[in-house]
Design an enzyme around this catalytic site. Structure first.
Site, PDB file in Angstrom:
ATOM      1  N   GLY A 170       0.785  -1.228   0.000  1.00  0.00           N
ATOM      2  CA  GLY A 170       0.000   0.000   0.000  1.00  0.00           C
ATOM      3  C   GLY A 170       0.818   1.279   0.000  1.00  0.00           C
ATOM      4  O   GLY A 170       0.262   2.366   0.115  1.00  0.00           O
ATOM      5  N   ARG A 219       3.157 -13.625  -3.902  1.00  0.00           N
ATOM      6  CA  ARG A 219       4.520 -13.470  -3.412  1.00  0.00           C
ATOM      7  C   ARG A 219       4.674 -14.376  -2.207  1.00  0.00           C
ATOM      8  O   ARG A 219       3.682 -14.796  -1.608  1.00  0.00           O
ATOM      9  CB  ARG A 219       4.809 -12.021  -3.029  1.00  0.00           C
ATOM     10  CG  ARG A 219       4.009 -11.591  -1.827  1.00  0.00           C
ATOM     11  CD  ARG A 219       4.127 -10.128  -1.516  1.00  0.00           C
ATOM     12  NE  ARG A 219       2.922  -9.788  -0.765  1.00  0.00           N
ATOM     13  CZ  ARG A 219       2.284  -8.638  -0.806  1.00  0.00           C
ATOM     14  NH1 ARG A 219       2.725  -7.666  -1.576  1.00  0.00           N
ATOM     15  NH2 ARG A 219       1.215  -8.432  -0.105  1.00  0.00           N
ATOM     16  N   TYR A 229      34.749 -16.310  18.661  1.00  0.00           N
ATOM     17  CA  TYR A 229      33.455 -16.269  19.331  1.00  0.00           C
ATOM     18  C   TYR A 229      32.899 -14.857  19.356  1.00  0.00           C
ATOM     19  O   TYR A 229      33.621 -13.883  19.149  1.00  0.00           O
ATOM     20  CB  TYR A 229      33.566 -16.800  20.772  1.00  0.00           C
ATOM     21  CG  TYR A 229      34.390 -15.934  21.687  1.00  0.00           C
ATOM     22  CD1 TYR A 229      33.810 -14.852  22.355  1.00  0.00           C
ATOM     23  CD2 TYR A 229      35.744 -16.174  21.876  1.00  0.00           C
ATOM     24  CE1 TYR A 229      34.573 -14.034  23.177  1.00  0.00           C
ATOM     25  CE2 TYR A 229      36.507 -15.358  22.697  1.00  0.00           C
ATOM     26  CZ  TYR A 229      35.925 -14.291  23.346  1.00  0.00           C
ATOM     27  OH  TYR A 229      36.664 -13.478  24.146  1.00  0.00           O
TER      28      TYR A 229
END
Ligand code: ADP
Ligand code: MG
Ligand code: MG
Length: 879
Positions: free
Chosen positions: A100, A333, A850
């Site tokens: 929209g 979609r 890490y």
């Protein structure tokens, strides 16, 4: 020469960059043999050219002409031809769906002559022809000519009174067309353009321009969609849902986008066109009921939905129209979904054999997982249920009810939590939706604007709470039983159940958090899905995940959440509370003896802290950072002390403290006496901490201490403190790594030298970002980051997502040069970035060992580390 126009038969779903999502998928459906009205797509490249140069690229008009001619041949009629017109829609469609946000114009090709041709074509349905014509002028007037849409709406409302739009007669619709044309003349000084080609040309440019409309810009910023992609334009021959009761238009999902369950989910509206379904002009019917109305079209739709799911191997959403009994597909979609549905669908598809676990992992994101960890309303609490609407987008939101987007933005800017209450939302409400904690509407279904946009933003939404009588102008709503809620009253909305409560309902942990805590109901479908995907992420990731945790409790929780150690244990909080007084003694110490006495008093307290943490993390490494902040942070406030002195209430110690506070005052404390500098300037401070660590480690079985020196900028600093620390460890007979933070740019640039004295590096990317950009991190986010974001200087704060180009470059240099000097150098990161999805991917790419992050982000880091491993192995696109 560049090709700017593609027939639907020429494209496919992988050409989203060029054809936009809508165009690429229209082409894909066409090639699958599904009933798609023929048409063509003008590329995003043409749009970008137009937006940059202010004119369409050379040759585009001719190319459009050629494709239109081919379309006319296929359809056997010419655009706007008086006796038998071809009509088209001109539709926007960018790479990423922006529901929209941009413009679409239907029924192009109608004018005072061809409206008769259309009536004839439809077997004399004049009413339908004039309805289509008035819609054209209305949409064209609003989106192409920029006329306030309310003017048309008012004219329509005035004419129909209390009737439905379908009850307007042919004569009335004719009259309405006349009124609309009058509005156009008044507003623009020109007649509504009658020439079909001119209509089409203007509409195409309007779609291009809508890429930069205010609401589209805002939406992109919110969704982090790049601003320079441009939109494609689809020109699609019209089919009509508004030509009687055997026609209609609808939207559907192949599964429930809120839960992931398979089934029929959608809304259908008879005798309607386009946006009517989502705009809530009349009440839609559930898609199931189409079976009664038109079994043939319904069965075909079900078959097509199954085809699409198998083809895309994912949940799809679709838009379709039935024209006199015949089904047409207008859009599909891969559909937006809630976070919970994303996890459920991914594992459901694995079970159906459509995808494997790698792909399932790539289909969920850390952001979605984080959303699932949000709290929900406590079910034990007493609650006053006002009503129940549809559970459009999950979460638990509490806030003051507000009834306009402006007010929502205003109050939110003042730091208030608000719930935006509307009858239905439109794209104009976007700013308010962003500002609100949650959205409540009284109309519209799960496919309404409010629902779709809220789900996309991960915002809590309850829609279609039809029992509520909302008065926008009166700033209130009335619930069944007469309860009135006016602006400012607190309400609580539950987007997972659709419930709306009066007042504030307390919240409790999410089931996913309970799962990580080891306390969840294991038969829960979502828990199982999360469990499977997390297990897979752990099995494929290379990065370790540690926690930033300073207390025993945090350490224990981090461990339950899957931490493989502590990457950052700050010691400064250990000097707060009752222990402040000891720090004061330390600062005020007038002789080495007094200083030693203060340190000796601190040492056993520190030791106890460390014992607790080592116990919680037994068997796993714990990186302890020696004291980092400037000492005056532990002293009383300057103003407070001054007041005491002025009032004559100050003790002897207060006088001394005041003097010390003045002495220690710094203009730029972040760049002052802190970190390693403190250790070098205050004899015995670091030694005390290292002794406490060593002694604690000796006492706890399985303790693995790593001692981290903050704010090092030169190897000489590190060497000076290292020697002393190493001696203390040796004396205690404790083995521990000694390493440093890399958080000063100079440290990154001289990492090769520093690595000679460090057994590990931990990137302190908060400070590193601050010092690399020269951004005071305590000030800039509040003072001017919003402006920077608006200007597009960066798309996201560099304190949130690691700036790869600048700060990331320093990390890369330090990692490479550090490893060159010391091949077994351990590398980690302990800034906030350690729990940020994009930054985790970066850490994987530069080869860190890490990441370390706050306990609640650990699952997110584990998941993203797994995705990063797959991504770098080339398993696909993870956006
Ligand atoms: P959005 O991107 O906002 O969904 P669309 O381009 O999909 O906008 O258009 C909105 C609606 O207009 C569609 O869902 C469909 O119902 C209607 N529409 C668009 N093109 C056509 C067409 N060629 N024939 C009939 N209806 C159409
Ligand atoms: Mg659409
Ligand atoms: Mg730091």
């Amino acid at each position: 020469m560049a090709k700017y126009v593609y027939d639907f038969t020429e494209g496919n779903k992988d050409l989203k960059d060029l054809l936009g999502g809508k165009g690429a998928n229209l082409a894909e459906m066409t090639n699958l043999g599904l009933p798609v009205p023929p048409g063509f797509t003008i590329t995003t490249e043409a749009c970008r050219h137009y937006l940059a140069e202010g004119e369409v690229p050379g040759g585009l008009d001719e190319e459009i002409g050629t494709h239109l001619a081919a379309l006319e041949t296929t359809m056997g009629k010419r655009l706007g031809q008086a006796d038998d017109p071809l009509l088209v829609s001109v539709r926007s469609g960018a790479k990423f769906s922006m529901p929209g946000m941009m413009d679409t114009v239907l029924n192009i090709g109608l004018n005072d002559e061809s409206v008769h041709g259309l009536a004839k074509q439809s077997g004399g349905n004049e009413r339908f022809a004039w309805d289509s014509y008035r819609r054209l002028i209305q949409m064209f007037g609003k989106t192409v000519l920029g006329i306030d849409g309310d003017r048309f709406e008012h004219a329509l409302d005035e004419l129909k009174g209390k009737r439905q739009d379908t009850e307007l007669s042919t004569a009335e619709l004719r009259e309405l067309v006349g009124t609309y044309k009058e509005i156009v003349r008044e507003e623009t000084g020109h007649d509504f353009p009658a020439d079909p080609r001119e209509q089409m040309r203007l509409a195409i440019m309007a779609v291009f321009d809508s890429w930069n409309s205010e609401r589209a810009v805002l939406y992109r910023r919110q969704e982090r969609i790049p601003a320079d992609l441009g939109t494609a334009v689809n020109v699609c021959s019209m089919v009509f849902g508004n030509c009687g009761d055997d026609s209609g238009t609808g939207v559907a999902f192949t599964r429930d986008p809120a839960s992931g369950r398979q089934g029929v989910y959608g809304d259908y509206l008879s005798n309607a066109q386009g946006e009517d379904v989502v705009a809530g002009i009349r009440n839609t019917i559930p898609l199931q009921d189409l079976e009664q109305l038109n079994k043939g079209a319904y069965d075909e739709l079900m078959a097509i939905m199954a085809t699409l799911e198998n083809h895309y191997r994912d949940l799809c959403d679709i838009e379709f129209t039935v024209e006199r009994g015949k089904l047409w597909m207008l859009q599909t979609r891969v559909g937006k979904r809630t976070a919970a549905a994303a996890f459920r669908i991914a594992t459901q598809l694995v079970d159906q054999g459509l995808i494997d676990l790698d792909e399932a992992l790539l289909r969920v994101t850390g952001d979605q997982l984080a959303k699932l960890m949000f709290p929900r309303f406590s079910t034990d609490a007493e609650r006053t249920l006002l009503t129940k609407g549809m559970n459009a987008s999950p979460g638990a939101a509490v806030g003051k009810a507000v009834f306009s987007s402006e007010r929502a933005a205003e109050l939110a800017a003042a730091g208030e939590d608000v719930i935006l209450v509307r009858r239905e939302t439109t794209p104009d409400d976007l700013a308010g939706m962003i500002a609100a904690r949650g959205i409540l509407t009284s109309r519209g279904g799960k496919t309404s604007h409010a629902a779709v946009v809220a789900r996309g933003m991960g915002k809590t939404c309850v829609c279609g709470a039809e029992e509520l009588e909302v008065s926008i102008s009166g700033k209130r709503f009335t619930a069944p039983g007469g309860v009135e809620v006016t602006e400012g009253d607190v309400i609580s909305i539950d987007g997972s159940t659709g419930e709306v409560f009066l007042g504030e309902v307390p919240v409790q942990d999410s089931v996913v958090v309970e799962y990580f805590e080891g306390a969840a109901d294991e038969s829960d479908e979502l828990v199982q899905a999360v469990h499977r995907i997390m297990a897979h992420a752990d099995s494929v990731r290379r990065l370790g995940v540690r926690a930033n945790a300073d207390t025993e409790e945090d350490a224990a929780r981090a461990r339950r959440f899957g931490a493989q150690g502590i990457g950052l244990c700050r010691t400064e909080h250990m000097f707060l509370g009752e222990r402040r007084q000891l720090v004061e003694d330390l600062v005020l110490a007038a002789s080495p003896e007094e200083r030693k006495a203060a340190l000796d008093a601190l040492e056993p307290l520190q030791r106890t802290d460390f014992i607790g943490i080592f116990q919680s993390m037994a068997g796993l490494p714990v990186t302890i950072r020696l004291i980092d902040p400037p000492l005056h942070e532990f002293l009383p406030d300057l103003v407070e002390l001054s007041v005491k002195v002025a009032k004559g209430e100050a003790t002897d110690k207060d006088h001394k403290l005041l003097e010390a506070v003045r002495r220690l005052h710094e203009q730029n404390p972040m760049l002052g006496l802190r970190g390693v500098r403190l250790g070098l300037v205050i004899p015995g401070l670091f030694a005390m901490q290292v002794r406490a660590i060593a002694e604690a480690a000796r006492q706890v079985e399985g303790a693995q201490a790593e001692i981290m020196i903050p704010l090092v900028g030169a190897v000489q600093e590190l060497e000076a403190v290292r020697e002393e620390a190493a001696a203390i460890l040796a004396e205690a007979g404790v083995e521990a790594l000694i390493g440093t933070m890399i958080e000063v740019p100079r440290a990154a640039l001289t990492a090769g030298q520093i690595a000679e004295a460090a057994e590990f590096f931990s990137f302190g990317t908060n400070d590193l970002t601050q010092m690399t950009w020269g951004f005071s991190r305590d000030d800039v986010e509040a003072s001017f980051f919003s402006r920077y974001l608006e200007l597009g200087i960066f798309g996201v704060s560099p304190f949130e997502t690691l700036d790869r180009d600048g700060v990331g470059r320093l990390v890369r240099i330090a990692a490479e040069e550090g490893r060159k000097a010391r091949p077994d150098l351990k590398l980690g990161i302990c800034g906030e970035h350690g729990g940020d999805p994009d930054s985790v991917h970066f850490c994987h790419e530069v080869g860190l060992d890490y990441v370390s992050c706050s306990p609640f982000r650990i699952p997110v880091a584990r998941l993203e580390a797994g995705r990063a491993a797959l991504e770098s192995a080339g398993s696909g696109d993870t956006r």
